[in-house]
Design a protein around this motif. Structure first.
Motif, mmCIF file in Angstrom:
data_model
loop_
_atom_site.group_PDB
_atom_site.id
_atom_site.type_symbol
_atom_site.label_atom_id
_atom_site.label_comp_id
_atom_site.label_asym_id
_atom_site.label_seq_id
_atom_site.Cartn_x
_atom_site.Cartn_y
_atom_site.Cartn_z
ATOM 1 N N PRO A 1 -8.236 -6.105 12.786
ATOM 2 C CA PRO A 1 -9.430 -6.593 13.487
ATOM 3 C C PRO A 1 -10.454 -7.169 12.507
ATOM 4 C CG PRO A 1 -9.426 -4.206 13.409
ATOM 5 C CD PRO A 1 -8.113 -4.659 12.840
ATOM 6 N N SER A 2 -11.273 -8.080 13.000
ATOM 7 C CA SER A 2 -12.281 -8.696 12.133
ATOM 8 C C SER A 2 -13.450 -7.749 11.873
ATOM 9 C CB SER A 2 -12.793 -10.002 12.741
ATOM 10 O OG SER A 2 -13.311 -9.761 14.031
ATOM 11 N N GLU A 3 -13.657 -6.746 12.753
ATOM 12 C CA GLU A 3 -14.733 -5.793 12.506
ATOM 13 C C GLU A 3 -14.283 -4.735 11.492
ATOM 14 O OE1 GLU A 3 -12.499 -4.431 16.187
ATOM 15 O OE2 GLU A 3 -13.556 -6.265 15.718
ATOM 16 N N ARG A 4 -15.236 -3.920 11.032
ATOM 17 C CA ARG A 4 -14.929 -2.874 10.058
ATOM 18 C C ARG A 4 -13.817 -1.982 10.603
ATOM 19 N NH1 ARG A 4 -17.843 -2.514 5.757
ATOM 20 N NH2 ARG A 4 -17.623 -0.280 5.444
ATOM 21 N N HIS A 5 -12.932 -1.560 9.712
ATOM 22 C CA HIS A 5 -11.770 -0.778 10.125
ATOM 23 C C HIS A 5 -11.333 0.130 8.978
ATOM 24 C CE1 HIS A 5 -10.355 -4.442 8.177
ATOM 25 N NE2 HIS A 5 -9.367 -3.685 7.730
ATOM 26 N N GLU A 6 -10.444 1.070 9.304
ATOM 27 C CA GLU A 6 -9.879 1.965 8.294
ATOM 28 C C GLU A 6 -8.427 2.241 8.636
ATOM 29 O OE1 GLU A 6 -11.922 5.712 8.239
ATOM 30 O OE2 GLU A 6 -11.700 5.984 10.387
ATOM 31 N N VAL A 7 -7.677 2.682 7.628
ATOM 32 C CA VAL A 7 -6.268 3.031 7.809
ATOM 33 C C VAL A 7 -6.086 4.440 7.264
ATOM 34 C CG1 VAL A 7 -3.886 2.467 7.177
ATOM 35 C CG2 VAL A 7 -5.550 0.626 7.553
ATOM 36 N N THR A 8 -5.414 5.297 8.049
ATOM 37 C CA THR A 8 -5.155 6.673 7.637
ATOM 38 C C THR A 8 -3.671 6.968 7.805
ATOM 39 O OG1 THR A 8 -7.341 7.273 8.467
ATOM 40 C CG2 THR A 8 -5.823 9.079 7.991
ATOM 41 N N ALA A 9 -3.065 7.575 6.791
ATOM 42 C CA ALA A 9 -1.645 7.917 6.832
ATOM 43 C C ALA A 9 -1.460 9.324 7.390
ATOM 44 C CB ALA A 9 -1.042 7.831 5.438
ATOM 45 N N ALA A 10 -0.653 9.461 8.437
ATOM 46 C CA ALA A 10 -0.332 10.764 9.007
ATOM 47 C C ALA A 10 0.696 11.485 8.136
ATOM 48 C CB ALA A 10 0.206 10.605 10.426
ATOM 49 N N VAL A 11 1.596 10.732 7.548
ATOM 50 C CA VAL A 11 2.633 11.224 6.636
ATOM 51 C C VAL A 11 2.716 10.221 5.490
ATOM 52 C CG1 VAL A 11 3.943 12.350 8.499
ATOM 53 C CG2 VAL A 11 4.466 9.991 7.889
ATOM 54 N N ASP A 12 3.470 10.543 4.449
ATOM 55 C CA ASP A 12 3.654 9.573 3.367
ATOM 56 C C ASP A 12 4.089 8.246 3.972
ATOM 57 O OD1 ASP A 12 3.083 11.613 1.602
ATOM 58 O OD2 ASP A 12 5.096 11.724 0.750
ATOM 59 N N SER A 13 3.385 7.172 3.609
ATOM 60 C CA SER A 13 3.619 5.876 4.255
ATOM 61 C C SER A 13 3.521 4.735 3.259
ATOM 62 C CB SER A 13 2.575 5.649 5.359
ATOM 63 O OG SER A 13 2.610 6.680 6.316
ATOM 64 N N LEU B 1 0.842 -1.193 0.000
ATOM 65 C CA LEU B 1 0.000 0.000 0.000
ATOM 66 C C LEU B 1 0.877 1.242 0.000
ATOM 67 C CD1 LEU B 1 -2.330 -1.035 2.984
ATOM 68 C CD2 LEU B 1 -2.718 -1.476 0.562
ATOM 69 N N GLY B 2 0.669 2.130 -0.955
ATOM 70 C CA GLY B 2 1.318 3.433 -0.971
ATOM 71 C C GLY B 2 0.290 4.464 -0.553
ATOM 72 N N LEU B 3 0.534 5.138 0.568
ATOM 73 C CA LEU B 3 -0.444 6.065 1.141
ATOM 74 C C LEU B 3 0.199 7.432 1.339
ATOM 75 C CD1 LEU B 3 -1.714 3.653 3.955
ATOM 76 C CD2 LEU B 3 -2.678 3.946 1.659
ATOM 77 N N PRO B 4 -0.177 8.429 0.535
ATOM 78 C CA PRO B 4 0.353 9.773 0.781
ATOM 79 C C PRO B 4 -0.254 10.343 2.061
ATOM 80 C CG PRO B 4 -1.298 9.848 -0.947
ATOM 81 C CD PRO B 4 -1.100 8.397 -0.588
ATOM 82 N N ALA B 5 0.384 11.352 2.635
ATOM 83 C CA ALA B 5 -0.122 11.983 3.853
ATOM 84 C C ALA B 5 -1.590 12.356 3.673
ATOM 85 C CB ALA B 5 0.702 13.218 4.177
ATOM 86 N N GLY B 6 -2.425 11.958 4.639
ATOM 87 C CA GLY B 6 -3.850 12.228 4.575
ATOM 88 C C GLY B 6 -4.651 11.180 3.827
ATOM 89 N N GLY B 7 -3.988 10.314 3.102
ATOM 90 C CA GLY B 7 -4.664 9.252 2.358
ATOM 91 C C GLY B 7 -4.879 8.037 3.235
#
Length: 122
Positions: free
Chosen positions: A99-111, A53-59
């Motif tokens: 986790p098995s429940e619904r979840h999300e991932v947020t990048a604080a910085v380019d990650s 996963l390529g995640l820019p800051a805020g993505g």
């Protein structure tokens, strides 16, 4: 999540993948498309997929369900994994069970993160 435009075919079991180089490319791709993420399956074998996963800051990845047992490794940057009222900040070099429940991932910085999906053999 794996059906992203521009996603390349995953490498076979004997392939060696440069995660750092591919991750940097994915962050730039995500930034240039404005999607907030770029995803590429890098290795596949029966019962397991490794997804970069390529995640820019805020993505990040919007709220979703896991398709089965999974883990997330933050290779660079810093992300937050959130689900049902709990969250885990993950700096580079840390890993967490998804986790098995619904979840999300947020990048604080380019990650760049590596997602390991355990799937039933088909």
């Amino acid at each position: 999540m794996l059906d992203e435009p521009g996603q390349s075919r995953a490498q076979g079991a004997s392939a060696v993948v440069d995660l750092r180089a591919q991750g940097e490319t994915l962050v730039e791709e995500a930034r240039s498309t404005g999607r907030g993420r770029a995803v590429r399956a890098v290795l596949r074998q029966p019962g397991q997929n490794l997804v970069l996963l390529g995640l820019p800051a805020g993505g990040g990845l919007p709220e979703h369900d896991a398709p089965g047992p999974a883990s997330l490794l933050c290779l660079s940057g810093r992300v937050t994994l959130s689900s049902e009222g709990s969250s885990h900040t993950m700096p580079a070099g840390t890993a967490c069970v998804i986790p098995s429940e619904r979840h999300e991932v947020t990048a604080a910085v380019d990650s760049v993160c590596l997602l390991t999906l355990s799937l039933p053999d088909s």
